[in-house]
Scaffold this active site. Structure first.
Site, PDB file in Angstrom:
ATOM      1  N   ASP A  34       0.866  -1.176   0.000  1.00 38.24           N
ATOM      2  CA  ASP A  34       0.000   0.000   0.000  1.00 38.24           C
ATOM      3  C   ASP A  34       0.906   1.231   0.000  1.00 38.24           C
ATOM      4  OD1 ASP A  34      -2.024   1.955   0.620  1.00 38.24           O
ATOM      5  OD2 ASP A  34      -3.182   0.360   1.554  1.00 38.24           O
ATOM      6  N   CYS A  74      -7.145   3.101  -2.021  1.00 36.19           N
ATOM      7  CA  CYS A  74      -6.993   1.645  -1.899  1.00 36.19           C
ATOM      8  C   CYS A  74      -7.973   0.819  -2.723  1.00 36.19           C
ATOM      9  CB  CYS A  74      -7.107   1.244  -0.430  1.00 36.19           C
ATOM     10  SG  CYS A  74      -5.919   2.061   0.650  1.00 36.19           S
ATOM     11  N   HIS A 245      -4.372  25.370  -6.600  1.00 35.15           N
ATOM     12  CA  HIS A 245      -5.581  25.001  -7.331  1.00 35.15           C
ATOM     13  C   HIS A 245      -6.698  24.755  -6.310  1.00 35.15           C
ATOM     14  CE1 HIS A 245      -8.337  22.381  -9.610  1.00 35.15           C
ATOM     15  NE2 HIS A 245      -7.859  22.979 -10.692  1.00 35.15           N
ATOM     16  N   ASP A 307      -0.800  -0.192  -4.653  1.00 35.53           N
ATOM     17  CA  ASP A 307      -2.093   0.321  -5.105  1.00 35.53           C
ATOM     18  C   ASP A 307      -2.040   1.812  -5.432  1.00 35.53           C
ATOM     19  OD1 ASP A 307      -1.831   1.134  -2.473  1.00 35.53           O
ATOM     20  OD2 ASP A 307      -3.772   0.393  -1.797  1.00 35.53           O
ATOM     21  N   HIS A 308      -1.153   2.535  -4.775  1.00 36.91           N
ATOM     22  CA  HIS A 308      -0.967   3.973  -5.028  1.00 36.91           C
ATOM     23  C   HIS A 308       0.292   4.401  -4.297  1.00 36.91           C
ATOM     24  CE1 HIS A 308      -2.403   4.534  -0.935  1.00 36.91           C
ATOM     25  NE2 HIS A 308      -3.485   3.826  -1.246  1.00 36.91           N
TER      26      HIS A 308
END
Length: 521
Positions: A34, A74, A245, A307-308
């Site tokens: 993860d 996730c 932003h 996953d990221h």
């Protein structure tokens, strides 16, 4: 008697054919962590922390230096990886809504086609998990007020120079994986597929903030911190809050990062994150060692990915939920005896590519509406594989909490294009990653022709304004059903979620804002 002999011959032929297939079909092992920043798997990022087993895989296999998650959170990310489909096709909008339980994964197909399979650790790809707080935050992200939803990121030192096992649950699952390799896989005549899902280097829950607190504690021991080169830890550049932003501003506020941080605090958080990555690497190493000890390594494809990523205080944020590189860029290393070794692949790829890749490795035909493409044509020494052209772009999208608009990222060449909602109500972002690795200079207005070109490609892949509308309607419906199910307990329940401090400050106006969003009055 003749009937018996013919039956015996048929059985022996079938058995020999089965044995032959099993010998030639490789084993497949995937370790998916993860929150692992993909830039740490190759230089210069890899220099900041010792990751010997990731380095070992990169030397024996291939490293994809431009691999991306299909959603920087996730469950939706893992849903894309397991199904081989983009998020807008699975409709995995947040950590609560992901795949149906009966969705066919690549692991299901491996088992159906003769593989012995085992899945351990963090799976997180079917609907219905995660906290109430997490769900409600995602559902109400369109309500026009800011909520402080996360604990302030902190570092925490535990143990001493001999304390190795910090994340005990991950280590227990790693132990189970290596035991399964020794006691089951090594004794089986079938090819096998093993998946190990790790929670590290995801930050830990901040227990002092109560049961609904998010994971904002970066925890490690002196043992792992000594693997980090402190002199190479950078302090990320931040834009002034007023120049951010609007979606990034919202994310910074809801992640509790809008206050002051000293340089020492930032470097400490980053050092502890890298130390957690080193602990993750050691778990990968234990699996590799088990394969070598059982003589299975030379007939096994080993895949390491995540996953990221983790922002670790880049862009004045921690966690993921962002299209910035720290959050969306993932590691992807693939090692197999027949693949080229020690090379870096620049091709843009994403996690949906793993589904068709694994099936092709196993000799199984991929069917259905897959979003990904097999990576084998990019990798193999052999010319036997058909040279299918891989798209020259990567897509990621995000629809969950800590961002107040559906977000779509198209990476193509040196450009990263990020657009929001319907493409009109929120300004887009465009970054030239060759000149602006820190992603601090939005050049969308400077290069309108590039923006138009990339937006056209993006719309050919996904009708994102309609997807954003569908997510908006889902959020209202899901929240409304949840609110109705609570009856009289609604006010107290929502007040006890992570945002309760801000909620109580202006309870009446907040409830009016939700009613207006929900009912239009």
């Amino acid at each position: 008697m003749n009937t018996f002999l013919w039956t015996l011959v048929f059985f022996l032929q079938s058995y020999a054919k089965s044995v032959c297939q099993n010998i030639t079909r490789p084993n497949i092992v995937m370790v998916m962590s993860d929150a692992f920043d993909g830039r740490l798997s190759f230089d210069p990022g890899s220099k900041v922390v010792q990751l010997p087993y990731i380095k070992y895989l990169s030397e024996l296999g291939l490293t994809f230096v431009n691999a991306y998650t299909n959603s920087p959170i996730c469950c939706p990310s893992r849903a894309a990886m397991w199904s081989g489909q983009f998020v807008h096709l699975t409709q995995s909008w947040n950590n609560y809504k992901c795949l149906d339980a009966n969705t066919t994964t690549w692991m299901d197909l491996l088992e159906k086609n003769g593989y012995r399979t085992k899945m351990l650790g963090k799976l997180d790809y079917t609907s219905g998990s995660h906290s109430v707080s997490n769900r409600v935050e995602a559902w109400t992200r369109d309500v026009p007020f800011l909520l402080q939803q996360e604990g302030r990121p902190v570092s925490q030192l535990v143990g001493n120079k001999s304390t190795v096992r910090i994340m005990k649950q991950d280590w227990e699952n790693t132990d189970k994986a290596t035991q399964w390799i020794h006691q089951t896989a090594a004794l089986s005549h079938q090819p096998f597929a093993l998946y190990l899902g790790l929670n590290l280097p995801h930050p830990y829950k901040t227990e002092s903030l109560g049961p609904t607190a998010g994971g904002s504690t970066f925890r490690s021991s002196p043992y792992w911190l000594k693997k980090v080169s402190s002199d190479l830890i950078s302090v990320p550049k931040w834009l002034p809050m007023a120049a951010m932003h609007p979606v990034d501003y919202y994310s910074t506020f809801t992640k509790n990062c809008s206050g002051d941080f000293t340089e020492e605090e930032i470097k400490s958080i980053r050092a502890f994150y890298y130390a957690m990555c080193a602990e993750t690497d050691a778990m990968l190493g234990q699996v590799i060692s088990a394969l070598r000890e059982t003589s299975l390594f030379n007939n096994t494809v080993v895949i390491f990915t995540a996953d990221h990523g983790e922002l670790a205080m880049e862009h004045r944020q921690f966690y993921k939920m962002s299209m910035f590189e720290g959050s969306s860029h993932v590691p992807l290393l693939i090692m197999a005896p027949w693949l080229m070794s020690g090379l870096q692949v620049n091709q843009l790829v994403s996690l949906v590519d793993l589904y068709p890749t694994i099936l092709e490795i196993a000799g199984i035909s991929a069917t259905g509406n897959l979003s990904g493409h097999s990576l084998l044509p990019l990798l193999s020494k052999s010319t036997d594989f058909s040279k299918k052209q891989h798209p020259d772009w990567a897509l990621s999208e995000y629809h969950g909490c800590n961002a107040n608009a559906s977000t779509y990222m198209l990476r193509s060449g040196k450009w990263k294009y990020i657009t929001y909602a319907d493409g009109l109500s929120v300004p887009p972002q465009l970054f030239d990653l060759t000149l602006d690795k820190d992603e601090l200079h939005n050049v969308a207005l400077k290069f309108p022709h590039v923006q138009v070109h990339l937006d056209k490609i993006l719309r050919s892949i996904v009708d994102y304004p309609n997807v954003s509308t569908a997510v908006h309607l889902y959020n209202k419906k899901a929240f409304g059903e949840w609110r109705s199910s609570l009856g009289r307990n609604y006010s107290q329940t929502i007040a006890n979620l992570r945002w309760h401090v801000d909620w109580q400050k202006d309870k009446l106006n907040n409830e009016k804002a939700i009613d207006k969003w929900l009912y239009g009055s």
